[in-house]
Design an enzyme around this catalytic site. Structure first.
Site, PDB file in Angstrom:
ATOM      1  N   GLY A   1      39.049  38.988  40.366  1.00 22.56           N
ATOM      2  CA  GLY A   1      39.323  38.483  41.719  1.00 22.56           C
ATOM      3  C   GLY A   1      39.066  39.586  42.726  1.00 22.56           C
TER       4      GLY A   1
ATOM      5  N   SER B   1      37.726  39.355  47.194  1.00 26.99           N
ATOM      6  CA  SER B   1      38.513  38.817  48.313  1.00 26.99           C
ATOM      7  C   SER B   1      39.913  39.442  48.296  1.00 26.99           C
ATOM      8  CB  SER B   1      38.619  37.296  48.130  1.00 26.99           C
ATOM      9  OG  SER B   1      39.448  36.725  49.118  1.00 26.99           O
TER      10      SER B   1
ATOM     11  N   GLY C   1      42.418  41.986  45.750  1.00 28.95           N
ATOM     12  CA  GLY C   1      41.488  42.561  44.770  1.00 28.95           C
ATOM     13  C   GLY C   1      40.397  43.372  45.444  1.00 28.95           C
TER      14      GLY C   1
ATOM     15  N   SER D   1      53.696  37.571  41.587  1.00 27.68           N
ATOM     16  CA  SER D   1      54.053  37.059  42.914  1.00 27.68           C
ATOM     17  C   SER D   1      55.562  37.058  43.071  1.00 27.68           C
ATOM     18  CB  SER D   1      53.545  35.628  43.082  1.00 27.68           C
ATOM     19  OG  SER D   1      54.063  35.071  44.266  1.00 27.68           O
TER      20      SER D   1
ATOM     21  N   TYR E   1      53.200  27.159  40.203  1.00 24.80           N
ATOM     22  CA  TYR E   1      52.674  28.501  40.495  1.00 24.80           C
ATOM     23  C   TYR E   1      53.681  29.554  40.030  1.00 24.80           C
ATOM     24  CZ  TYR E   1      51.069  32.491  43.348  1.00 24.80           C
ATOM     25  OH  TYR E   1      50.638  33.724  43.784  1.00 24.80           O
TER      26      TYR E   1
HETATM   27  N1  LIG Z   1      48.290  36.514  49.426  1.00 29.32           N
HETATM   28  C1  LIG Z   1      49.538  36.313  49.054  1.00 29.32           C
HETATM   29  O1  LIG Z   1      50.399  35.963  49.880  1.00 29.32           O
HETATM   30  C2  LIG Z   1      49.963  36.514  47.630  1.00 29.32           C
HETATM   31  C3  LIG Z   1      51.337  36.578  47.347  1.00 29.32           C
HETATM   32  C4  LIG Z   1      51.740  36.754  46.036  1.00 29.32           C
HETATM   33  C5  LIG Z   1      50.809  36.884  45.029  1.00 29.32           C
HETATM   34  N2  LIG Z   1      49.481  36.814  45.325  1.00 29.32           N
HETATM   35  C6  LIG Z   1      48.545  36.949  44.214  1.00 29.32           C
HETATM   36  O2  LIG Z   1      47.635  37.995  44.502  1.00 29.32           O
HETATM   37  C7  LIG Z   1      46.397  37.758  43.820  1.00 29.32           C
HETATM   38  C8  LIG Z   1      45.257  37.898  44.809  1.00 29.32           C
HETATM   39  O3  LIG Z   1      45.403  36.899  45.808  1.00 29.32           O
HETATM   40  P1  LIG Z   1      44.818  37.061  47.280  1.00 29.32           P
HETATM   41  O4  LIG Z   1      45.921  36.795  48.224  1.00 29.32           O
HETATM   42  O5  LIG Z   1      44.038  38.280  47.388  1.00 29.32           O
HETATM   43  O6  LIG Z   1      43.909  35.738  47.338  1.00 29.32           O
HETATM   44  P2  LIG Z   1      42.360  35.497  47.551  1.00 29.32           P
HETATM   45  O7  LIG Z   1      41.866  36.274  48.708  1.00 29.32           O
HETATM   46  O8  LIG Z   1      42.241  34.017  47.560  1.00 29.32           O
HETATM   47  O9  LIG Z   1      41.704  36.083  46.223  1.00 29.32           O
HETATM   48  C9  LIG Z   1      41.775  35.420  44.989  1.00 29.32           C
HETATM   49  C10 LIG Z   1      40.692  36.015  44.113  1.00 29.32           C
HETATM   50  O10 LIG Z   1      40.735  35.436  42.810  1.00 29.32           O
HETATM   51  C11 LIG Z   1      39.425  35.002  42.457  1.00 29.32           C
HETATM   52  N3  LIG Z   1      39.558  33.898  41.522  1.00 29.32           N
HETATM   53  C12 LIG Z   1      40.240  32.741  41.691  1.00 29.32           C
HETATM   54  N4  LIG Z   1      40.123  31.971  40.621  1.00 29.32           N
HETATM   55  C13 LIG Z   1      39.352  32.654  39.732  1.00 29.32           C
HETATM   56  C14 LIG Z   1      38.873  32.376  38.430  1.00 29.32           C
HETATM   57  N5  LIG Z   1      39.148  31.214  37.814  1.00 29.32           N
HETATM   58  N6  LIG Z   1      38.119  33.308  37.803  1.00 29.32           N
HETATM   59  C15 LIG Z   1      37.805  34.471  38.414  1.00 29.32           C
HETATM   60  N7  LIG Z   1      38.239  34.789  39.649  1.00 29.32           N
HETATM   61  C16 LIG Z   1      38.993  33.878  40.296  1.00 29.32           C
HETATM   62  C17 LIG Z   1      38.770  34.634  43.784  1.00 29.32           C
HETATM   63  O11 LIG Z   1      37.350  34.677  43.748  1.00 29.32           O
HETATM   64  P3  LIG Z   1      36.435  33.375  43.438  1.00 29.32           P
HETATM   65  O12 LIG Z   1      37.027  32.234  44.199  1.00 29.32           O
HETATM   66  O13 LIG Z   1      35.057  33.769  43.906  1.00 29.32           O
HETATM   67  O14 LIG Z   1      36.500  33.188  41.969  1.00 29.32           O
HETATM   68  C18 LIG Z   1      39.300  35.752  44.663  1.00 29.32           C
HETATM   69  O15 LIG Z   1      38.546  36.920  44.475  1.00 29.32           O
HETATM   70  C19 LIG Z   1      46.519  36.371  43.182  1.00 29.32           C
HETATM   71  O16 LIG Z   1      46.869  36.515  41.828  1.00 29.32           O
HETATM   72  C20 LIG Z   1      47.663  35.748  43.966  1.00 29.32           C
HETATM   73  O17 LIG Z   1      48.321  34.749  43.221  1.00 29.32           O
HETATM   74  C21 LIG Z   1      49.027  36.641  46.602  1.00 29.32           C
END
Ligand SMILES: NC(=O)c1ccc[n+]([C@@H]2O[C@H](COP(=O)([O-])OP(=O)(O)OC[C@H]3O[C@@H](n4cnc5c(N)ncnc54)[C@H](OP(=O)(O)O)[C@@H]3O)[C@@H](O)[C@H]2O)c1
Length: 249
Positions: free
Chosen positions: A13, A16, A19, A137, A150
């Site tokens: 990931g 975006s 990551g 999370s 989730y």
């Molecule tokens: N933002 C928040 O508020 C928050 C809070 C708690 C936890 N998190 C966790 O933090 C992590 C990163 O989230 P983020 O906020 O940075 O969200 P994000 O910007 O939506 O990034 C998610 C990343 O995961 C990749 N991804 C999704 N499904 C995938 C798959 N099946 N195989 C490979 N790659 C996949 C996406 O790329 P593609 O779509 O190109 O595959 C993207 O790079 C996640 O695990 C999320 O649950 C986020």
């Protein structure tokens, strides 16, 4: 001397949000970074922006053959990996009554199964003494409307980490969980928050956070760097909450 000089780091990931910010931070500290994600165009752009020889591998973490392919790329091009950040994640917010088996499987397939088999497949190509970081999370430990599936999919990660800390003991692989609170990334748009509703949404969420605001991807990247680098050399088996105090509230 930079904090990750000579290290090889793999981030799922990595095109975006958290990551990508971590990939850029690690590269600035001297790491050679490998990022993975499904969307090729976005991955190509991200890889170019990370620099320091970063490479991208397109694939889906829910597909176990993808992890095998990534492990073979690591072995052939770099020999061994120092840091593995299993970060890819997806979320669907809805009441449990509305959850279909497909929506359930999609979240567990990426957030739980993807992490488990990712670590199972990648750990053998890691250098002894390396660092594994699992992005969980705040939802795993806190009541949040519509987050049951989730939260369940993320809650398993802390249990994996505890057991892997023990299982990888002989190899001195450290396994830590990075637990973000609300962070302003592309994931918000994926939740269906429109541009028009965004300011009100951010205000409502920020009001629940003692820090009074959402986190940034860069702040999460800084915490990931701590866990990845020698600064965190004696930190093992923990859940690091980076949430502006929300888990304490
Ligand atoms: N933002 C928040 O508020 C928050 C809070 C708690 C936890 N998190 C966790 O933090 C992590 C990163 O989230 P983020 O906020 O940075 O969200 P994000 O910007 O939506 O990034 C998610 C990343 O995961 C990749 N991804 C999704 N499904 C995938 C798959 N099946 N195989 C490979 N790659 C996949 C996406 O790329 P593609 O779509 O190109 O595959 C993207 O790079 C996640 O695990 C999320 O649950 C986020």
């Amino acid at each position: 001397m930079k904090r990750l000089d000579g290290k090889i780091a793999l981030i799922t990931g990595g095109n975006s949000g958290i990551g990508l910010a971590s990939a850029r931070r690690f590269a600035r500290e001297g790491a050679q970074v490998i990022v993975t994600a499904r969307r090729k165009e976005v991955l190509d752009e991200a890889t170019a922006s990370i620099g320091h020889g970063a490479i991208g591998i397109v694939g889906d973490v829910a597909d176990l053959a993808h992890h095998t392919h990534v492990a073979s790329v690591v072995r052939e091009r770099f020999g061994k990996l120092d840091v593995y950040m299993a970060n890819a994640g997806v979320i669907t917010i809805q009441p449990s009554a509305d959850v279909t088996p497909e929506v359930y499987d999609a979240q567990f397939g990426v957030n739980t199964r993807g992490v488990f088999f990712g670590v199972q497949t990648i750990a053998p190509v890691m250098r002894d003494g390396g660092s594994i970081i699992l992005t969980s999370s705040l939802a795993a430990t806190r009541m949040l409307d519509g987050h049951a599936v989730y939260a369940g999919s993320k809650a398993a990660i802390a249990a994996f980490a505890r057991h892997w800390t023990m299982e990888f003991r002989a190899r001195r692989l450290r396994v830590n969980v990075l637990s973000p609170g609300p962070v302003d990334t592309a994931i918000l748009a994926k939740l269906g928050v429109s541009e028009a509703d965004r300011p009100a949404f951010l205000d409502a969420v920020s009001a629940q956070i003692p820090a009074g605001r959402m986190g940034t991807a860069e702040e999460l990247a800084e915490a990931a760097l701590f866990l990845a680098s020698d600064a965190g050399a004696f930190v093992n088996g923990i859940e690091l909450n980076v949430d502006g105090g929300m888990s304490a509230a």
